[in-house]
Scaffold this motif. Structure first.
Motif, PDB file in Angstrom:
ATOM      1  N   ASN A  57     -10.541  -9.806  -0.095  1.00  0.00           N
ATOM      2  CA  ASN A  57     -10.891  -8.772  -1.061  1.00  0.00           C
ATOM      3  C   ASN A  57      -9.677  -7.903  -1.329  1.00  0.00           C
ATOM      4  OD1 ASN A  57     -13.559  -9.605  -1.186  1.00  0.00           O
ATOM      5  ND2 ASN A  57     -14.132  -8.350   0.553  1.00  0.00           N
ATOM      6  N   PHE A  58      -9.482  -7.594  -2.578  1.00  0.00           N
ATOM      7  CA  PHE A  58      -8.388  -6.726  -2.980  1.00  0.00           C
ATOM      8  C   PHE A  58      -8.957  -5.479  -3.632  1.00  0.00           C
ATOM      9  CE2 PHE A  58      -6.444 -10.942  -3.013  1.00  0.00           C
ATOM     10  CZ  PHE A  58      -5.280 -10.705  -2.300  1.00  0.00           C
ATOM     11  N   LYS A  59      -8.190  -4.406  -3.551  1.00  0.00           N
ATOM     12  CA  LYS A  59      -8.562  -3.162  -4.196  1.00  0.00           C
ATOM     13  C   LYS A  59      -7.347  -2.689  -4.982  1.00  0.00           C
ATOM     14  CE  LYS A  59     -11.445   0.607  -3.261  1.00  0.00           C
ATOM     15  NZ  LYS A  59     -12.462   0.962  -2.343  1.00  0.00           N
ATOM     16  N   LYS A  60      -7.580  -2.234  -6.181  1.00  0.00           N
ATOM     17  CA  LYS A  60      -6.494  -1.708  -7.006  1.00  0.00           C
ATOM     18  C   LYS A  60      -6.056  -0.347  -6.485  1.00  0.00           C
ATOM     19  CE  LYS A  60      -6.610  -4.933 -10.251  1.00  0.00           C
ATOM     20  NZ  LYS A  60      -5.532  -5.866 -10.444  1.00  0.00           N
ATOM     21  N   VAL A  61      -4.788  -0.031  -6.696  1.00  0.00           N
ATOM     22  CA  VAL A  61      -4.241   1.259  -6.252  1.00  0.00           C
ATOM     23  C   VAL A  61      -5.038   2.403  -6.865  1.00  0.00           C
ATOM     24  CG1 VAL A  61      -2.220   2.770  -6.350  1.00  0.00           C
ATOM     25  CG2 VAL A  61      -1.933   0.338  -5.830  1.00  0.00           C
ATOM     26  N   TYR A  62      -5.327   2.321  -8.169  1.00  0.00           N
ATOM     27  CA  TYR A  62      -6.035   3.419  -8.830  1.00  0.00           C
ATOM     28  C   TYR A  62      -7.457   3.585  -8.287  1.00  0.00           C
ATOM     29  CZ  TYR A  62      -8.807   0.325 -11.860  1.00  0.00           C
ATOM     30  OH  TYR A  62      -9.694  -0.612 -12.336  1.00  0.00           O
ATOM     31  N   GLU A  63      -8.092   2.477  -7.860  1.00  0.00           N
ATOM     32  CA  GLU A  63      -9.440   2.564  -7.290  1.00  0.00           C
ATOM     33  C   GLU A  63      -9.410   3.288  -5.943  1.00  0.00           C
ATOM     34  OE1 GLU A  63     -11.502  -1.513  -9.023  1.00  0.00           O
ATOM     35  OE2 GLU A  63     -10.329  -1.643  -7.192  1.00  0.00           O
ATOM     36  N   LEU A  64      -8.419   2.964  -5.123  1.00  0.00           N
ATOM     37  CA  LEU A  64      -8.304   3.626  -3.831  1.00  0.00           C
ATOM     38  C   LEU A  64      -7.969   5.102  -4.013  1.00  0.00           C
ATOM     39  CD1 LEU A  64      -8.366   3.510  -0.778  1.00  0.00           C
ATOM     40  CD2 LEU A  64      -5.961   2.824  -0.822  1.00  0.00           C
ATOM     41  N   ILE A 115      -0.464   8.646  -9.028  1.00  0.00           N
ATOM     42  CA  ILE A 115       0.951   8.930  -8.763  1.00  0.00           C
ATOM     43  C   ILE A 115       1.136   9.440  -7.334  1.00  0.00           C
ATOM     44  CG2 ILE A 115       2.909  10.386  -9.409  1.00  0.00           C
ATOM     45  CD1 ILE A 115       1.881  10.161 -12.305  1.00  0.00           C
ATOM     46  N   SER A 116       0.239  10.307  -6.884  1.00  0.00           N
ATOM     47  CA  SER A 116       0.317  10.812  -5.506  1.00  0.00           C
ATOM     48  C   SER A 116       0.158   9.675  -4.503  1.00  0.00           C
ATOM     49  CB  SER A 116      -0.748  11.867  -5.254  1.00  0.00           C
ATOM     50  OG  SER A 116      -0.564  12.971  -6.092  1.00  0.00           O
ATOM     51  N   LEU A 117      -0.769   8.771  -4.788  1.00  0.00           N
ATOM     52  CA  LEU A 117      -0.976   7.643  -3.882  1.00  0.00           C
ATOM     53  C   LEU A 117       0.229   6.709  -3.918  1.00  0.00           C
ATOM     54  CD1 LEU A 117      -2.680   6.206  -1.810  1.00  0.00           C
ATOM     55  CD2 LEU A 117      -3.899   5.079  -3.669  1.00  0.00           C
ATOM     56  N   LEU A 118       0.816   6.486  -5.086  1.00  0.00           N
ATOM     57  CA  LEU A 118       2.006   5.647  -5.172  1.00  0.00           C
ATOM     58  C   LEU A 118       3.139   6.229  -4.332  1.00  0.00           C
ATOM     59  CD1 LEU A 118       1.945   4.696  -8.958  1.00  0.00           C
ATOM     60  CD2 LEU A 118       1.610   3.140  -7.030  1.00  0.00           C
ATOM     61  N   GLU A 132      -7.037  -5.671   2.241  1.00  0.00           N
ATOM     62  CA  GLU A 132      -7.918  -4.881   3.107  1.00  0.00           C
ATOM     63  C   GLU A 132      -7.113  -4.199   4.207  1.00  0.00           C
ATOM     64  OE1 GLU A 132     -11.522  -6.808   4.529  1.00  0.00           O
ATOM     65  OE2 GLU A 132     -11.468  -8.124   2.785  1.00  0.00           O
ATOM     66  N   GLU A 133      -6.126  -4.918   4.746  1.00  0.00           N
ATOM     67  CA  GLU A 133      -5.289  -4.364   5.816  1.00  0.00           C
ATOM     68  C   GLU A 133      -4.491  -3.158   5.307  1.00  0.00           C
ATOM     69  OE1 GLU A 133      -1.507  -5.692   8.571  1.00  0.00           O
ATOM     70  OE2 GLU A 133      -2.829  -7.251   7.798  1.00  0.00           O
ATOM     71  N   GLN A 134      -3.922  -3.279   4.108  1.00  0.00           N
ATOM     72  CA  GLN A 134      -3.175  -2.166   3.528  1.00  0.00           C
ATOM     73  C   GLN A 134      -4.079  -0.964   3.276  1.00  0.00           C
ATOM     74  OE1 GLN A 134      -1.600  -4.391   0.188  1.00  0.00           O
ATOM     75  NE2 GLN A 134       0.472  -4.312   1.042  1.00  0.00           N
ATOM     76  N   VAL A 135      -5.288  -1.220   2.786  1.00  0.00           N
ATOM     77  CA  VAL A 135      -6.243  -0.139   2.530  1.00  0.00           C
ATOM     78  C   VAL A 135      -6.554   0.607   3.824  1.00  0.00           C
ATOM     79  CG1 VAL A 135      -8.622   0.383   1.838  1.00  0.00           C
ATOM     80  CG2 VAL A 135      -7.250  -1.193   0.465  1.00  0.00           C
ATOM     81  N   LYS A 136      -6.757  -0.130   4.919  1.00  0.00           N
ATOM     82  CA  LYS A 136      -7.046   0.504   6.211  1.00  0.00           C
ATOM     83  C   LYS A 136      -5.869   1.355   6.675  1.00  0.00           C
ATOM     84  CE  LYS A 136     -10.366  -2.901   7.755  1.00  0.00           C
ATOM     85  NZ  LYS A 136     -10.652  -4.020   8.646  1.00  0.00           N
TER      86      LYS A 136
END
Length: 84
Positions: free
Chosen positions: A10-17, A26-29, A48-52
């Motif tokens: 499963n992948f999540k987009k940066v903007y969704e997170l 921009i802050s998350l980037l 998923e690992e990056q999101v965690k």
């Protein structure tokens, strides 16, 4: 013929997170850069690992914010009499 095992991830987009964390993209980037997570834009996929890793870097404070129910604006009723 060789069968290849497909690993579904499963992948999540940066903007969704960012939205889940209550941040702008921009802050998350910027945060991703400080965590050495390489992405090109707000549309990049995160594993998923990056999101965690990202969620852990923000600690419990941000995940509590995520659990709060959305606020609903109520429209006030207009009781003015237009037939004078």
């Amino acid at each position: 013929m060789e069968m290849h095992e497909v690993i579904e991830q499963n992948f999540k987009k940066v903007y969704e997170l960012a939205k889940d964390l209550g941040l702008d993209s921009i802050s998350l980037l910027d945060k991703l850069g400080s965590l050495n997570i390489k992405v090109k834009s707000h549309m990049s996929d995160l594993t998923e690992e990056q999101v965690k890793i990202i969620q852990n870097s923000f600690g419990k404070k941000e995940s509590a914010k995520k659990a709060a129910p959305p606020r609903i604006k109520k429209k006030s009723a207009d009781f003015s009499d237009t037939n004078d």
